[in-house]
Motif scaffolding. Structure first.
Motif, PDB file in Angstrom:
ATOM      1  N   GLN A   1      21.541   1.533 -33.338  1.00 56.12           N
ATOM      2  CA  GLN A   1      21.354   3.053 -34.448  1.00 56.12           C
ATOM      3  C   GLN A   1      20.793   3.396 -33.072  1.00 56.12           C
ATOM      4  OE1 GLN A   1      20.511   2.688 -38.058  1.00 56.12           O
ATOM      5  NE2 GLN A   1      22.232   1.965 -38.733  1.00 56.12           N
ATOM      6  N   ILE A   2      19.795   3.083 -32.646  1.00 58.86           N
ATOM      7  CA  ILE A   2      18.960   4.107 -31.931  1.00 58.86           C
ATOM      8  C   ILE A   2      19.939   3.565 -30.401  1.00 58.86           C
ATOM      9  CG2 ILE A   2      17.097   3.559 -29.995  1.00 58.86           C
ATOM     10  CD1 ILE A   2      16.162   2.243 -31.964  1.00 58.86           C
ATOM     11  N   LEU A   3      20.305   3.024 -29.632  1.00 57.52           N
ATOM     12  CA  LEU A   3      21.506   3.199 -28.773  1.00 57.52           C
ATOM     13  C   LEU A   3      22.905   4.257 -28.473  1.00 57.52           C
ATOM     14  CD1 LEU A   3      21.748  -0.764 -27.477  1.00 57.52           C
ATOM     15  CD2 LEU A   3      19.439   0.431 -26.792  1.00 57.52           C
ATOM     16  N   ASP A   4      23.257   4.360 -30.008  1.00 57.29           N
ATOM     17  CA  ASP A   4      24.525   4.620 -30.133  1.00 57.29           C
ATOM     18  C   ASP A   4      23.830   6.306 -30.237  1.00 57.29           C
ATOM     19  OD1 ASP A   4      26.202   2.631 -31.003  1.00 57.29           O
ATOM     20  OD2 ASP A   4      26.277   2.836 -32.071  1.00 57.29           O
ATOM     21  N   HIS A   5      22.662   6.485 -30.912  1.00 56.14           N
ATOM     22  CA  HIS A   5      21.759   7.711 -31.125  1.00 56.14           C
ATOM     23  C   HIS A   5      22.185   8.844 -29.653  1.00 56.14           C
ATOM     24  CE1 HIS A   5      20.109  11.287 -32.508  1.00 56.14           C
ATOM     25  NE2 HIS A   5      18.852  10.842 -32.277  1.00 56.14           N
ATOM     26  N   LYS A   6      21.156   7.614 -29.081  1.00 55.85           N
ATOM     27  CA  LYS A   6      20.586   8.229 -27.400  1.00 55.85           C
ATOM     28  C   LYS A   6      21.237   8.253 -26.335  1.00 55.85           C
ATOM     29  CE  LYS A   6      15.550   7.686 -28.872  1.00 55.85           C
ATOM     30  NZ  LYS A   6      14.218   7.542 -28.494  1.00 55.85           N
ATOM     31  N   GLN A   7      22.935   7.204 -26.284  1.00 54.69           N
ATOM     32  CA  GLN A   7      23.693   6.834 -25.134  1.00 54.69           C
ATOM     33  C   GLN A   7      23.063   6.051 -23.979  1.00 54.69           C
ATOM     34  OE1 GLN A   7      25.445  11.248 -24.718  1.00 54.69           O
ATOM     35  NE2 GLN A   7      26.645  10.737 -27.232  1.00 54.69           N
ATOM     36  N   TYR A   8      22.355   5.372 -24.501  1.00 53.16           N
ATOM     37  CA  TYR A   8      21.874   4.728 -23.540  1.00 53.16           C
ATOM     38  C   TYR A   8      22.707   3.942 -22.637  1.00 53.16           C
ATOM     39  CZ  TYR A   8      17.175   6.162 -24.680  1.00 53.16           C
ATOM     40  OH  TYR A   8      15.787   6.649 -24.262  1.00 53.16           O
ATOM     41  N   ASP A   9      24.012   3.959 -21.911  1.00 61.28           N
ATOM     42  CA  ASP A   9      25.185   3.299 -21.518  1.00 61.28           C
ATOM     43  C   ASP A   9      24.684   2.371 -20.775  1.00 61.28           C
ATOM     44  OD1 ASP A   9      24.264   5.311 -18.907  1.00 61.28           O
ATOM     45  OD2 ASP A   9      25.794   5.189 -18.893  1.00 61.28           O
ATOM     46  N   TRP A  10      23.504   2.082 -20.196  1.00 55.18           N
ATOM     47  CA  TRP A  10      23.046   0.765 -19.500  1.00 55.18           C
ATOM     48  C   TRP A  10      21.987  -0.189 -20.451  1.00 55.18           C
ATOM     49  CZ3 TRP A  10      20.435   5.209 -19.771  1.00 55.18           C
ATOM     50  CH2 TRP A  10      19.124   5.339 -20.327  1.00 55.18           C
ATOM     51  N   MET A  11      22.485   0.033 -21.701  1.00 54.82           N
ATOM     52  CA  MET A  11      21.132  -0.657 -22.620  1.00 54.82           C
ATOM     53  C   MET A  11      22.909  -1.304 -23.315  1.00 54.82           C
ATOM     54  SD  MET A  11      17.969   0.911 -23.607  1.00 54.82           S
ATOM     55  CE  MET A  11      16.858   1.559 -22.569  1.00 54.82           C
ATOM     56  N   ARG A  12      22.244  -2.136 -24.106  1.00 50.95           N
ATOM     57  CA  ARG A  12      23.493  -3.231 -24.528  1.00 50.95           C
ATOM     58  C   ARG A  12      22.586  -4.369 -25.676  1.00 50.95           C
ATOM     59  NH1 ARG A  12      28.623  -4.914 -20.904  1.00 50.95           N
ATOM     60  NH2 ARG A  12      28.938  -2.877 -19.578  1.00 50.95           N
ATOM     61  N   VAL A  13      23.490  -4.787 -26.994  1.00 55.02           N
ATOM     62  CA  VAL A  13      22.622  -5.403 -28.108  1.00 55.02           C
ATOM     63  C   VAL A  13      23.794  -6.539 -27.761  1.00 55.02           C
ATOM     64  CG1 VAL A  13      22.462  -5.974 -30.196  1.00 55.02           C
ATOM     65  CG2 VAL A  13      22.185  -3.899 -29.683  1.00 55.02           C
ATOM     66  N   VAL A  14      23.234  -7.747 -27.193  1.00 56.28           N
ATOM     67  CA  VAL A  14      23.460  -9.423 -27.477  1.00 56.28           C
ATOM     68  C   VAL A  14      23.014  -9.552 -28.511  1.00 56.28           C
ATOM     69  CG1 VAL A  14      23.863 -11.432 -25.870  1.00 56.28           C
ATOM     70  CG2 VAL A  14      23.143  -8.392 -24.741  1.00 56.28           C
ATOM     71  N   HIS A  15      24.190 -10.239 -29.469  1.00 58.35           N
ATOM     72  CA  HIS A  15      23.517 -10.839 -30.076  1.00 58.35           C
ATOM     73  C   HIS A  15      24.330 -12.471 -30.494  1.00 58.35           C
ATOM     74  CE1 HIS A  15      22.137 -10.956 -34.237  1.00 58.35           C
ATOM     75  NE2 HIS A  15      23.737 -11.948 -35.452  1.00 58.35           N
ATOM     76  N   LEU A  16      22.733 -13.799 -30.887  1.00 58.86           N
ATOM     77  CA  LEU A  16      22.771 -14.791 -30.861  1.00 58.86           C
ATOM     78  C   LEU A  16      23.276 -15.140 -32.918  1.00 58.86           C
ATOM     79  CD1 LEU A  16      21.995 -17.504 -30.107  1.00 58.86           C
ATOM     80  CD2 LEU A  16      20.109 -17.825 -30.792  1.00 58.86           C
ATOM     81  N   GLU A  17      24.477 -15.887 -32.322  1.00 57.66           N
ATOM     82  CA  GLU A  17      25.233 -15.812 -33.373  1.00 57.66           C
ATOM     83  C   GLU A  17      24.738 -16.902 -34.516  1.00 57.66           C
ATOM     84  OE1 GLU A  17      27.890 -14.449 -34.812  1.00 57.66           O
ATOM     85  OE2 GLU A  17      28.507 -13.413 -32.760  1.00 57.66           O
ATOM     86  N   HIS A  18      23.963 -18.093 -34.295  1.00 56.27           N
ATOM     87  CA  HIS A  18      23.523 -18.957 -34.973  1.00 56.27           C
ATOM     88  C   HIS A  18      21.419 -18.858 -35.082  1.00 56.27           C
ATOM     89  CE1 HIS A  18      22.350 -21.052 -31.195  1.00 56.27           C
ATOM     90  NE2 HIS A  18      20.871 -21.247 -31.839  1.00 56.27           N
ATOM     91  N   GLU A  19      21.390 -19.169 -36.262  1.00 53.54           N
ATOM     92  CA  GLU A  19      20.132 -18.654 -37.362  1.00 53.54           C
ATOM     93  C   GLU A  19      18.765 -19.569 -35.925  1.00 53.54           C
ATOM     94  OE1 GLU A  19      16.782 -18.388 -40.534  1.00 53.54           O
ATOM     95  OE2 GLU A  19      19.511 -19.245 -41.050  1.00 53.54           O
ATOM     96  N   SER A  20      17.959 -19.148 -35.467  1.00 52.68           N
ATOM     97  CA  SER A  20      17.219 -19.664 -34.551  1.00 52.68           C
ATOM     98  C   SER A  20      15.572 -18.553 -34.206  1.00 52.68           C
ATOM     99  CB  SER A  20      17.392 -19.492 -33.376  1.00 52.68           C
ATOM    100  OG  SER A  20      16.478 -20.312 -32.126  1.00 52.68           O
ATOM    101  N   SER A  21      14.746 -19.007 -34.140  1.00 53.92           N
ATOM    102  CA  SER A  21      13.445 -18.437 -34.291  1.00 53.92           C
ATOM    103  C   SER A  21      12.854 -18.894 -33.073  1.00 53.92           C
ATOM    104  CB  SER A  21      12.037 -19.136 -35.214  1.00 53.92           C
ATOM    105  OG  SER A  21      12.292 -20.382 -34.806  1.00 53.92           O
ATOM    106  N   ARG A  22      13.592 -19.495 -32.002  1.00 52.47           N
ATOM    107  CA  ARG A  22      12.904 -19.923 -30.398  1.00 52.47           C
ATOM    108  C   ARG A  22      13.967 -18.739 -30.229  1.00 52.47           C
ATOM    109  NH1 ARG A  22      15.556 -25.689 -30.355  1.00 52.47           N
ATOM    110  NH2 ARG A  22      13.371 -27.183 -31.866  1.00 52.47           N
ATOM    111  N   LYS A  23      12.620 -18.203 -29.175  1.00 52.18           N
ATOM    112  CA  LYS A  23      12.730 -16.780 -27.978  1.00 52.18           C
ATOM    113  C   LYS A  23      13.791 -17.097 -26.715  1.00 52.18           C
ATOM    114  CE  LYS A  23       9.930 -15.311 -25.257  1.00 52.18           C
ATOM    115  NZ  LYS A  23       8.853 -14.968 -24.753  1.00 52.18           N
ATOM    116  N   ALA A  24      14.078 -19.398 -26.554  1.00 49.56           N
ATOM    117  CA  ALA A  24      14.650 -19.500 -25.680  1.00 49.56           C
ATOM    118  C   ALA A  24      15.558 -19.639 -26.179  1.00 49.56           C
ATOM    119  CB  ALA A  24      14.195 -20.871 -25.068  1.00 49.56           C
ATOM    120  N   ASP A  25      16.699 -19.206 -26.756  1.00 50.31           N
ATOM    121  CA  ASP A  25      17.943 -19.361 -27.532  1.00 50.31           C
ATOM    122  C   ASP A  25      18.148 -18.272 -27.387  1.00 50.31           C
ATOM    123  OD1 ASP A  25      18.360 -22.176 -28.261  1.00 50.31           O
ATOM    124  OD2 ASP A  25      17.211 -22.246 -30.329  1.00 50.31           O
TER     125      ASP A  25
END
Length: 432
Positions: free
Chosen positions: A101-125
């Motif tokens: 929502q923030i990226l859509d509102h501010k139109q930061y076209d050089w920023m993207r959300v990349v989602h990890l499909e499986h649940e994980s608490s590891r930052k490395a994943d």
């Protein structure tokens, strides 16, 4: 015997404090000289850069993170920022939804959300998922991987505005540079921290400027022989940067509790060139001691994950020889890990000996040493405050004297849990 040990601890703490202060002053002078030159401001050639922002359960703070990263100075046609998310318990208020929502509102076209499909608490994943996206993006765009840099910031990162400009210049000016560390200072949002954690903010900032930064500079100046193995540095998750080809092959290690420490040790043990940025990343310490103890326990466990370090070293070095790696790990254990646990006994030993002999000199000697250490750390933070706009904690000397004991509770609890057969979860503040 114990009386001698009490006095020996006092002398060692005092001597180490004086040495660290001298190193810190020299390090700050070198950093200030580099900042005055500011060669990166005239650098026309800049590499392409991906900034990875792993966030989990950060829906209330991700807006501030995005705003701070979005304000960094760097050509937008050469910058891609990836906000890395993972499944959370409350998807209605998930970090992924808020960030999009923030990226859509501010139109930061050089920023993207990349989602990890499986649940994980590891930052490395999450970071490895970001690397997959970055590699695909480079291939589709026809970018030369040798001209690509990968950066990582934590959720509480607030880097200085010119950091990316310097990073781009450093990688373009030195083709042999494999990694770069922007050291953190931990004095943001002090008003929201407990009194003990305000003290810890000063201690961690002083350590970054007096121990970790100078150690990294010694590593840069050393040869590839024994002198380099005796100056083994590591990377910290706040403001770390990598040249893309090696990182795409090595990835971030997922076995240890935290990836940054193991990754940095693998790079330095393999003889990879690691640089120091003259700009810093302004960060925070945990809110309270109850959160801080699990964090230090996790850090201690990662530093003792010797097999994970060796596994990552083999990948980074592309060889199976382990002799040099074990020398470096042994050195780091002796100078970093063992003192952590030992410092828990400084005050108890002196108190017990003073009571047994009915002589306060043992206690007074340790208290004097700790007071000297505290004041020298404070002087370094004061000296650096103008250079890095560091806020100084408002703390009392009495609380700072007990700080080493509190600091050691995390490592001690890690040893106790391991001896009871308990595993340390792959979590780190603010993921706890």
């Amino acid at each position: 015997m114990i009386a001698s040990l009490s006095y020996a601890v006092s002398g060692f703490v005092t001597a180490a404090s004086l040495v660290n202060r001298c190193r810190g002053r020299k390090y700050l002078q070198q950093i200030e000289e580099v900042r005055r030159e500011a060669r990166w401001l005239q650098s026309p050639d800049r590499p392409f850069m991906f900034i990875l922002l792993p966030v989990l359960n950060e829906s209330t703070t991700v807006a501030s993170l995005i705003d701070n990263i979005g304000a960094l100075k760097y050509p937008r046609d050469r910058l891609v920022v990836l906000v890395l998310t993972a499944p959370e318990v409350d998807e209605a208020k998930s970090t992924r939804r808020v960030a999009q929502q923030i990226l859509d509102h501010k139109q930061y076209d050089w920023m993207r959300v990349v989602h990890l499909e499986h649940e994980s608490s590891r930052k490395a994943d999450q970071l490895n998922r970001g690397l997959e996206f970055a590699e695909q993006h480079c291939t589709a765009s026809g970018w030369d991987l040798k001209q690509v840099v990968i950066g990582v910031f934590d959720a509480d990162s607030r880097p200085e505005l010119e950091l990316l400009d310097e990073v781009g210049y450093r990688f373009s000016a030195d083709p042999e540079l494999d990694a770069l560390q922007a050291y953190p200072v931990y004095t943001d949002e002090l008003a929201q921290r407990s009194a003990w954690m305000q003290i810890e903010a000063e201690r961690q900032t002083a350590r970054a400027l007096c121990v970790e930064g100078p150690r990294n500079l010694r590593y840069q100046l050393s040869s590839k022989g024994l002198s380099r193995l005796l100056a083994v540095p590591y990377l910290i998750g706040h403001g770390q940067f990598f040249r893309a080809p090696l990182l795409f092959r090595a990835r971030f290690p997922v076995k240890p509790p935290i990836d940054d420490l193991v990754q940095g040790l693998a790079y330095s043990l393999a003889g990879r060139k690691i640089g120091v940025a003259s700009h810093v990343d302004h960060c925070t310490v945990p809110h309270s001691v109850s959160v801080f103890i699990p964090q230090t326990r996790t850090w201690f466990t990662a530093q003792c994950s010797l097999l994970a370090i060796i596994d990552q070293y083999r990948i980074v070095a592309q060889r199976r020889g382990l002799g040099a790696a074990w020398i470096g790990i042994l050195r780091l254990t002796v100078f970093d890990t063992i003192p952590w646990a030992f410092r828990f006994f400084e005050l108890p030993i002196s108190i017990w000996e003073s009571c047994r002999r009915r002589d306060p000199r043992h206690l007074l000697a340790v208290l004097l040493a700790l007071a000297i250490e505290s004041q020298l750390e404070r002087s370094i933070v004061t000296h650096a405050s103008k250079t890095f706009s560091i806020k100084q904690p408002d703390r009392m000397l009495l609380r700072s004297l007990l700080r080493p004991t509190i600091k050691s509770i995390g490592p001690i609890s890690a040893v106790v849990l391991r001896s009871l057969g308990c595993s340390i979860k792959h979590q780190k503040t603010p993921r706890t």
